[in-house]
Design a protein around this motif. Structure first.
Motif, mmCIF file in Angstrom:
data_model
loop_
_atom_site.group_PDB
_atom_site.id
_atom_site.type_symbol
_atom_site.label_atom_id
_atom_site.label_comp_id
_atom_site.label_asym_id
_atom_site.label_seq_id
_atom_site.Cartn_x
_atom_site.Cartn_y
_atom_site.Cartn_z
ATOM 1 N N TYR A 76 -9.746 1.795 8.878
ATOM 2 C CA TYR A 76 -10.945 1.530 8.073
ATOM 3 C C TYR A 76 -10.623 1.556 6.572
ATOM 4 O O TYR A 76 -10.978 0.625 5.825
ATOM 5 N N LYS A 77 -9.947 2.614 6.118
ATOM 6 C CA LYS A 77 -9.626 2.734 4.698
ATOM 7 C C LYS A 77 -8.646 1.643 4.257
ATOM 8 O O LYS A 77 -8.766 1.095 3.156
ATOM 9 N N PHE A 78 -7.681 1.351 5.116
ATOM 10 C CA PHE A 78 -6.717 0.302 4.792
ATOM 11 C C PHE A 78 -7.425 -1.039 4.616
ATOM 12 O O PHE A 78 -7.161 -1.784 3.666
ATOM 13 N N HIS A 94 1.000 3.882 -3.043
ATOM 14 C CA HIS A 94 0.336 5.167 -2.837
ATOM 15 C C HIS A 94 1.278 6.265 -2.322
ATOM 16 O O HIS A 94 0.917 7.435 -2.298
ATOM 17 N N GLU A 129 -12.227 -5.182 9.681
ATOM 18 C CA GLU A 129 -11.477 -4.465 10.711
ATOM 19 C C GLU A 129 -11.209 -5.359 11.919
ATOM 20 O O GLU A 129 -10.149 -5.272 12.539
ATOM 21 N N LYS A 133 -10.619 -1.580 3.965
ATOM 22 C CA LYS A 133 -11.550 -1.543 2.839
ATOM 23 C C LYS A 133 -10.817 -1.774 1.527
ATOM 24 O O LYS A 133 -11.271 -2.547 0.666
ATOM 25 N N ILE A 134 -9.686 -1.135 1.348
ATOM 26 C CA ILE A 134 -8.902 -1.291 0.116
ATOM 27 C C ILE A 134 -8.415 -2.726 -0.047
ATOM 28 O O ILE A 134 -8.379 -3.274 -1.154
ATOM 29 N N TYR A 158 0.826 -1.214 0.000
ATOM 30 C CA TYR A 158 0.000 0.000 0.000
ATOM 31 C C TYR A 158 0.860 1.263 0.000
ATOM 32 O O TYR A 158 0.659 2.163 -0.820
ATOM 33 N N PRO A 197 -1.544 4.837 5.254
ATOM 34 C CA PRO A 197 -3.009 4.842 5.318
ATOM 35 C C PRO A 197 -3.513 5.804 6.394
ATOM 36 O O PRO A 197 -2.978 5.839 7.504
ATOM 37 N N LYS A 198 -4.528 6.585 6.072
ATOM 38 C CA LYS A 198 -5.035 7.582 7.017
ATOM 39 C C LYS A 198 -5.870 6.963 8.128
ATOM 40 O O LYS A 198 -6.079 7.589 9.172
ATOM 41 N N SER A 199 -6.368 5.760 7.897
ATOM 42 C CA SER A 199 -7.160 5.093 8.923
ATOM 43 C C SER A 199 -7.144 3.594 8.704
ATOM 44 O O SER A 199 -6.902 3.121 7.574
#
Length: 219
Positions: free
Chosen positions: A34-36, A26, A44, A38-39, A22, A30-32
């Motif tokens: 959750y986003k990590f 990118h 979680e 989800k991608i 990741y 990762p900012k969170s």
């Protein structure tokens, strides 16, 4: 495809691999969680079974670098018969070979300023490992000495070994030589120096090491 991924057993090594991919793709952390998740199509809850935060992954990566290196060198049947200096040299050579395989990630994860490295949160577990390994070597050496005056302080030695590690890490990060051959030279001179200091015969190697640093503009 999503169902198959979610039913598959997710391990900490898999999450680490996802994280490293990741950040390299990118070029940002990762900012969170959750986003990590989800991608990467993982729950979680599964993430939190392995890590408490993104920062936890960062620390664990360095810890894995250490444990993988230690496991590798201990597979060498001759390792136990090595002198303590050679054990330390073997560890450093092997560790930086592993870092070279992951160089893109390391250069992303670490700042270019060596003074910042000393207090980096993500290196704290690695620091504990390296100091424990170094202290074990010096304690092993002390066990063969009958006179207290000839014994060395494991705590002092381990701290010195950690500082040497940070120096070599920064050297390796800046090394542009083919095959990082200059880093190999730095490892040899650095480890010889720290052992000579503790063997009370430091002068020649310290001068030699100093000349090397001056030539490479690291002092």
């Amino acid at each position: 495809m999503a169902t198959k991924t979610k039913t598959k057993k997710i391990t900490d090594d898999m999450i680490i691999s996802m994280y490293m991919d990741y950040v390299l793709e990118h070029e940002v952390v990762p900012k969170s969680v959750y986003k990590f998740c989800k991608i990467n199509d993982i729950d979680e809850a599964v993430f939190y079974e392995n890590f408490g935060s993104v920062e936890g992954i960062q620390k664990s990566i360095w810890s894995k670098f250490y444990t993988n290196t230690k496991s590798l060198i201990e597979k060498n049947k001759e390792y136990d018969s090595f002198s303590n200096k050679d054990k330390m040299l073997t560890f450093f050579y092997s560790f930086f070979e592993l870092l070279t395989l992951n160089r893109s990630y390391v250069l992303f994860a670490l700042p270019s300023d060596r003074t910042v490295l000393k207090n980096m949160e993500q290196l704290k577990e690695l620091r504990r490992h390296v100091k424990a390994f170094s202290a074990e070597l010096i304690e092993d050496g002390n066990s063969t000495k009958s006179l207290k005056i000839t014994k060395h302080n494991p705590r002092l030695f381990s701290e010195g070994a950690w500082l040497q590690f940070l120096f070599i890490l920064k050297f390796w990060m800046d090394d542009g030589s083919a095959g990082f051959e200059k880093t190999d030279v730095a490892i040899e001179k650095s480890i010889n120096t720290i052992f000579d200091v503790f063997d009370n015969t430091p002068l020649d190697n310290i001068i030699d090491f100093g000349k090397f640093l001056f030539k490479e503009k690291f002092v």
